[in-house]
Scaffold this motif. Sequence first.
Motif, PDB file in Angstrom:
ATOM      1  N   GLY A 216       0.792  -1.223   0.000  1.00 51.29           N
ATOM      2  CA  GLY A 216       0.000   0.000   0.000  1.00 51.29           C
ATOM      3  C   GLY A 216       0.824   1.273   0.000  1.00 51.29           C
ATOM      4  O   GLY A 216       0.291   2.362  -0.202  1.00 51.29           O
ATOM      5  N   ALA A 217       2.137   1.166   0.234  1.00 52.96           N
ATOM      6  CA  ALA A 217       2.998   2.352   0.269  1.00 52.96           C
ATOM      7  C   ALA A 217       3.208   2.892  -1.145  1.00 52.96           C
ATOM      8  O   ALA A 217       3.403   2.135  -2.093  1.00 52.96           O
ATOM      9  CB  ALA A 217       4.345   2.015   0.898  1.00 52.96           C
ATOM     10  N   ASP A 218       3.169   4.220  -1.279  1.00 54.29           N
ATOM     11  CA  ASP A 218       3.482   4.883  -2.543  1.00 54.29           C
ATOM     12  C   ASP A 218       4.991   5.080  -2.600  1.00 54.29           C
ATOM     13  O   ASP A 218       5.582   5.620  -1.660  1.00 54.29           O
ATOM     14  CB  ASP A 218       2.770   6.230  -2.643  1.00 54.29           C
ATOM     15  N   VAL A 219       5.602   4.635  -3.705  1.00 51.06           N
ATOM     16  CA  VAL A 219       7.055   4.696  -3.838  1.00 51.06           C
ATOM     17  C   VAL A 219       7.451   5.310  -5.172  1.00 51.06           C
ATOM     18  O   VAL A 219       6.689   5.278  -6.145  1.00 51.06           O
ATOM     19  CB  VAL A 219       7.699   3.293  -3.706  1.00 51.06           C
ATOM     20  N   GLU A 220       8.650   5.855  -5.199  1.00 49.73           N
ATOM     21  CA  GLU A 220       9.305   6.294  -6.429  1.00 49.73           C
ATOM     22  C   GLU A 220      10.613   5.516  -6.508  1.00 49.73           C
ATOM     23  O   GLU A 220      11.355   5.442  -5.522  1.00 49.73           O
ATOM     24  CB  GLU A 220       9.595   7.790  -6.401  1.00 49.73           C
ATOM     25  N   LEU A 221      10.868   4.936  -7.669  1.00 51.25           N
ATOM     26  CA  LEU A 221      12.048   4.091  -7.835  1.00 51.25           C
ATOM     27  C   LEU A 221      12.861   4.548  -9.033  1.00 51.25           C
ATOM     28  O   LEU A 221      12.312   5.032 -10.017  1.00 51.25           O
ATOM     29  CB  LEU A 221      11.636   2.630  -8.058  1.00 51.25           C
ATOM     30  N   GLU A 222      14.156   4.336  -8.945  1.00 52.75           N
ATOM     31  CA  GLU A 222      15.062   4.465 -10.081  1.00 52.75           C
ATOM     32  C   GLU A 222      15.891   3.207 -10.092  1.00 52.75           C
ATOM     33  O   GLU A 222      16.191   2.637  -9.039  1.00 52.75           O
ATOM     34  CB  GLU A 222      15.991   5.671  -9.937  1.00 52.75           C
ATOM     35  N   GLY A 223      16.278   2.782 -11.288  1.00 51.79           N
ATOM     36  CA  GLY A 223      17.129   1.609 -11.361  1.00 51.79           C
ATOM     37  C   GLY A 223      17.324   1.131 -12.765  1.00 51.79           C
ATOM     38  O   GLY A 223      16.866   1.755 -13.730  1.00 51.79           O
ATOM     39  N   GLU A 224      18.015   0.005 -12.874  1.00 55.14           N
ATOM     40  CA  GLU A 224      18.318  -0.591 -14.163  1.00 55.14           C
ATOM     41  C   GLU A 224      17.257  -1.642 -14.483  1.00 55.14           C
ATOM     42  O   GLU A 224      17.068  -2.593 -13.717  1.00 55.14           O
ATOM     43  CB  GLU A 224      19.710  -1.229 -14.138  1.00 55.14           C
ATOM     44  N   GLN A 225      16.579  -1.466 -15.612  1.00 55.54           N
ATOM     45  CA  GLN A 225      15.541  -2.408 -16.022  1.00 55.54           C
ATOM     46  C   GLN A 225      16.182  -3.613 -16.682  1.00 55.54           C
ATOM     47  O   GLN A 225      16.861  -3.492 -17.686  1.00 55.54           O
ATOM     48  CB  GLN A 225      14.556  -1.745 -16.983  1.00 55.54           C
ATOM     49  N   LYS A 226      16.001  -4.759 -16.084  1.00 53.40           N
ATOM     50  CA  LYS A 226      16.450  -6.037 -16.632  1.00 53.40           C
ATOM     51  C   LYS A 226      15.227  -6.721 -17.224  1.00 53.40           C
ATOM     52  O   LYS A 226      14.095  -6.296 -16.996  1.00 53.40           O
ATOM     53  CB  LYS A 226      17.066  -6.908 -15.524  1.00 53.40           C
ATOM     54  N   PRO A 227      15.418  -7.814 -17.973  1.00 56.02           N
ATOM     55  CA  PRO A 227      14.237  -8.484 -18.542  1.00 56.02           C
ATOM     56  C   PRO A 227      13.219  -8.941 -17.510  1.00 56.02           C
ATOM     57  O   PRO A 227      12.022  -8.892 -17.751  1.00 56.02           O
ATOM     58  CB  PRO A 227      14.841  -9.687 -19.279  1.00 56.02           C
ATOM     59  N   SER A 228      13.679  -9.359 -16.330  1.00 60.15           N
ATOM     60  CA  SER A 228      12.743  -9.907 -15.350  1.00 60.15           C
ATOM     61  C   SER A 228      12.372  -8.946 -14.229  1.00 60.15           C
ATOM     62  O   SER A 228      11.361  -9.155 -13.564  1.00 60.15           O
ATOM     63  CB  SER A 228      13.317 -11.185 -14.736  1.00 60.15           C
ATOM     64  N   GLU A 229      13.194  -7.904 -13.990  1.00 64.70           N
ATOM     65  CA  GLU A 229      12.924  -7.044 -12.850  1.00 64.70           C
ATOM     66  C   GLU A 229      13.690  -5.735 -12.951  1.00 64.70           C
ATOM     67  O   GLU A 229      14.616  -5.600 -13.739  1.00 64.70           O
ATOM     68  CB  GLU A 229      13.277  -7.749 -11.542  1.00 64.70           C
ATOM     69  N   LEU A 230      13.292  -4.801 -12.096  1.00 66.12           N
ATOM     70  CA  LEU A 230      13.993  -3.531 -11.963  1.00 66.12           C
ATOM     71  C   LEU A 230      14.992  -3.662 -10.813  1.00 66.12           C
ATOM     72  O   LEU A 230      14.609  -3.965  -9.683  1.00 66.12           O
ATOM     73  CB  LEU A 230      13.001  -2.404 -11.650  1.00 66.12           C
ATOM     74  N   LYS A 231      16.282  -3.472 -11.106  1.00 68.93           N
ATOM     75  CA  LYS A 231      17.324  -3.491 -10.080  1.00 68.93           C
ATOM     76  C   LYS A 231      17.389  -2.082  -9.497  1.00 68.93           C
ATOM     77  O   LYS A 231      17.947  -1.171 -10.095  1.00 68.93           O
ATOM     78  CB  LYS A 231      18.677  -3.883 -10.675  1.00 68.93           C
ATOM     79  N   VAL A 232      16.782  -1.875  -8.332  1.00 68.40           N
ATOM     80  CA  VAL A 232      16.595  -0.553  -7.741  1.00 68.40           C
ATOM     81  C   VAL A 232      17.927   0.039  -7.277  1.00 68.40           C
ATOM     82  O   VAL A 232      18.692  -0.618  -6.567  1.00 68.40           O
ATOM     83  CB  VAL A 232      15.604  -0.618  -6.561  1.00 68.40           C
TER      84      VAL A 232
END
Length: 149
Positions: free
Chosen positions: A46-62
């Motif tokens: 339920g928490a609102d978040v802002e993320l930056e990271g490297e997009q990989k095929p399976s996930e975002l590496k935050v």
Amino acid sequence: MSEDQIKLSGKIVHVFAHRFVVQTSKGVVLADLTPHGADLVELRIGADVELEGEQKPSELKVTRFACDGASLAIQRKEKPDHGHHKPADPATAIEAARSAGFEPMGAPRRKPKHFEIDGRRNGETYELHIELDGRIRKAKLIGNGHEAA
């Protein structure tokens, strides 16, 4: 930011240890904080978040996590440099392909433990995985996913 770096915002909808799912306006994204990163923040559904990271095929590496007005940089371990491969001769891969009846197409692509090269045989194209010693590990017919020996 590099081309693989993205920013997104949304609501946490699932938490799995140091990985979590964020519902964004464009869909869901699986994000990875690393175990150390998860120790530094509270992942709450339920928490609102802002993320930056490297997009990989399976996930975002935050690499940056922001929630409730606080922002935290997540340190990620450097990946090992695979540029220093064991010496191997691409000519060995080309010769192995030819010996097995394939006509090599293009140059062999070096991987840590093998070469990959496309080859044609009997009018069909295959992706060949050839060990550094010249043994063909796999011949995958390109287009329909079948493997040949």
